[in-house]
Design a protein around this motif. Structure first.
Motif, short mmCIF file in Angstrom:
data_model
loop_
_atom_site.label_atom_id
_atom_site.label_comp_id
_atom_site.label_asym_id
_atom_site.label_seq_id
_atom_site.Cartn_x
_atom_site.Cartn_y
_atom_site.Cartn_z
N THR A 134 9.57 -0.72 8.67
CA THR A 134 9.95 -0.38 7.31
C THR A 134 10.18 1.12 7.24
O THR A 134 9.40 1.90 7.79
CB THR A 134 8.85 -0.79 6.31
N GLU A 135 11.25 1.50 6.56
CA GLU A 135 11.59 2.91 6.40
C GLU A 135 11.47 3.28 4.93
O GLU A 135 11.95 2.56 4.06
CB GLU A 135 13.01 3.16 6.89
N TYR A 136 10.81 4.40 4.68
CA TYR A 136 10.60 4.90 3.32
C TYR A 136 11.23 6.29 3.21
O TYR A 136 11.31 7.02 4.20
CB TYR A 136 9.11 5.02 3.01
N ILE A 137 11.62 6.66 1.99
CA ILE A 137 12.11 8.01 1.75
C ILE A 137 11.31 8.63 0.60
O ILE A 137 10.76 7.93 -0.25
CB ILE A 137 13.62 8.05 1.41
N THR A 138 11.24 9.95 0.62
CA THR A 138 10.63 10.73 -0.44
C THR A 138 11.28 12.10 -0.45
O THR A 138 12.00 12.45 0.49
CB THR A 138 9.09 10.83 -0.25
N THR A 139 11.08 12.85 -1.49
CA THR A 139 11.59 14.21 -1.53
C THR A 139 10.43 15.20 -1.51
O THR A 139 9.35 14.92 -2.03
CB THR A 139 12.46 14.48 -2.78
N VAL A 140 10.71 16.32 -0.87
CA VAL A 140 9.69 17.36 -0.70
C VAL A 140 10.25 18.67 -1.22
O VAL A 140 11.41 19.00 -0.98
CB VAL A 140 9.33 17.50 0.80
N TYR A 185 0.83 -1.21 0.00
CA TYR A 185 0.00 0.00 0.00
C TYR A 185 0.87 1.26 0.00
O TYR A 185 0.52 2.25 -0.64
CB TYR A 185 -0.92 0.05 1.21
N LEU A 186 1.97 1.24 0.74
CA LEU A 186 2.78 2.45 0.91
C LEU A 186 3.83 2.64 -0.17
O LEU A 186 4.08 3.77 -0.59
CB LEU A 186 3.46 2.45 2.28
N HIS A 187 4.48 1.56 -0.61
CA HIS A 187 5.53 1.67 -1.61
C HIS A 187 4.93 2.21 -2.91
O HIS A 187 4.02 1.64 -3.47
CB HIS A 187 6.18 0.31 -1.86
N GLY A 188 5.44 3.34 -3.34
CA GLY A 188 4.93 3.97 -4.55
C GLY A 188 3.84 5.01 -4.30
O GLY A 188 3.37 5.65 -5.23
N TRP A 189 3.42 5.18 -3.04
CA TRP A 189 2.40 6.17 -2.70
C TRP A 189 3.02 7.56 -2.72
O TRP A 189 4.13 7.75 -2.29
CB TRP A 189 1.84 5.87 -1.32
N ARG A 190 2.29 8.54 -3.22
CA ARG A 190 2.77 9.92 -3.23
C ARG A 190 1.84 10.77 -2.38
O ARG A 190 0.66 10.88 -2.66
CB ARG A 190 2.82 10.48 -4.63
N PHE A 191 2.39 11.36 -1.32
CA PHE A 191 1.63 12.26 -0.47
C PHE A 191 1.58 13.64 -1.10
O PHE A 191 2.48 14.03 -1.86
CB PHE A 191 2.28 12.38 0.92
N CYS A 220 4.71 16.12 -1.87
CA CYS A 220 5.94 15.36 -2.12
C CYS A 220 6.22 15.32 -3.62
O CYS A 220 5.32 15.16 -4.43
CB CYS A 220 5.82 13.93 -1.59
N ASP A 221 7.50 15.48 -3.96
CA ASP A 221 7.91 15.43 -5.37
C ASP A 221 8.03 14.01 -5.89
O ASP A 221 7.89 13.76 -7.08
CB ASP A 221 9.26 16.12 -5.56
N THR A 222 8.34 13.07 -5.01
CA THR A 222 8.53 11.69 -5.43
C THR A 222 7.65 10.77 -4.59
O THR A 222 7.17 11.14 -3.53
CB THR A 222 10.01 11.26 -5.26
N VAL A 223 7.48 9.56 -5.10
CA VAL A 223 6.71 8.55 -4.38
C VAL A 223 7.54 8.00 -3.23
O VAL A 223 8.76 8.19 -3.18
CB VAL A 223 6.29 7.39 -5.33
N LEU A 224 6.88 7.32 -2.29
CA LEU A 224 7.60 6.66 -1.21
C LEU A 224 8.37 5.46 -1.76
O LEU A 224 7.81 4.64 -2.49
CB LEU A 224 6.64 6.15 -0.14
N ILE A 225 9.64 5.39 -1.41
CA ILE A 225 10.50 4.28 -1.81
C ILE A 225 10.99 3.60 -0.54
O ILE A 225 11.54 4.25 0.35
CB ILE A 225 11.71 4.76 -2.64
N ARG A 226 10.80 2.28 -0.47
CA ARG A 226 11.28 1.54 0.70
C ARG A 226 12.80 1.55 0.71
O ARG A 226 13.45 1.20 -0.26
CB ARG A 226 10.77 0.11 0.67
N ARG A 227 13.34 1.98 1.84
CA ARG A 227 14.80 2.04 2.00
C ARG A 227 15.32 0.85 2.80
O ARG A 227 16.31 0.24 2.44
CB ARG A 227 15.20 3.35 2.66
#
Length: 94
Positions: A79-85, A47-53, A56-63
């Motif tokens: 699980t830790e995710y990263i995105t750019t804002v 559900y979260l991997h690939g989600w864009r809030f 946010c400029d990018t989707v959530l990526i599992r780190r």
């Protein structure tokens, strides 16, 4: 900050914690319980991997992903995710 635009990386950490006390008694079919917990953790990631809030400029990526136990029979799936804002800074001067 460049030209009134603030840009950076954001980290989101999600933890699923399960009370496994009942899973460890005799005849509990612990393997079935463990498989069910892992299935839920994988479902949450799907559900979260690939989600864009919004914002946010990018989707959530599992780190990273990890599993660990806490005292008292608690099993944690983390699980830790990263995105750019990128956010435009509003100038409040009138």
């Amino acid at each position: 900050m460049k030209n009134g635009l603030q840009h950076g990386k954001t980290t989101l950490t999600v933890r699923l914690a399960f009370d496994c006390y009942d899973d460890t008694h005799y005849g509990s079919t612990q393997e079935r319980h463990a498989a069910g917990r892992l299935t839920l953790a994988k479902r949450l990631n799907s559900y979260l991997h690939g989600w864009r809030f919004d914002g946010c400029d990018t989707v959530l990526i599992r780190r990273t992903s990890r599993q660990f136990s806490l005292p008292g029979g608690i099993k944690v799936y983390e699980t830790e995710y990263i995105t750019t804002v990128a956010d435009e800074i509003q100038n409040n001067e009138s």
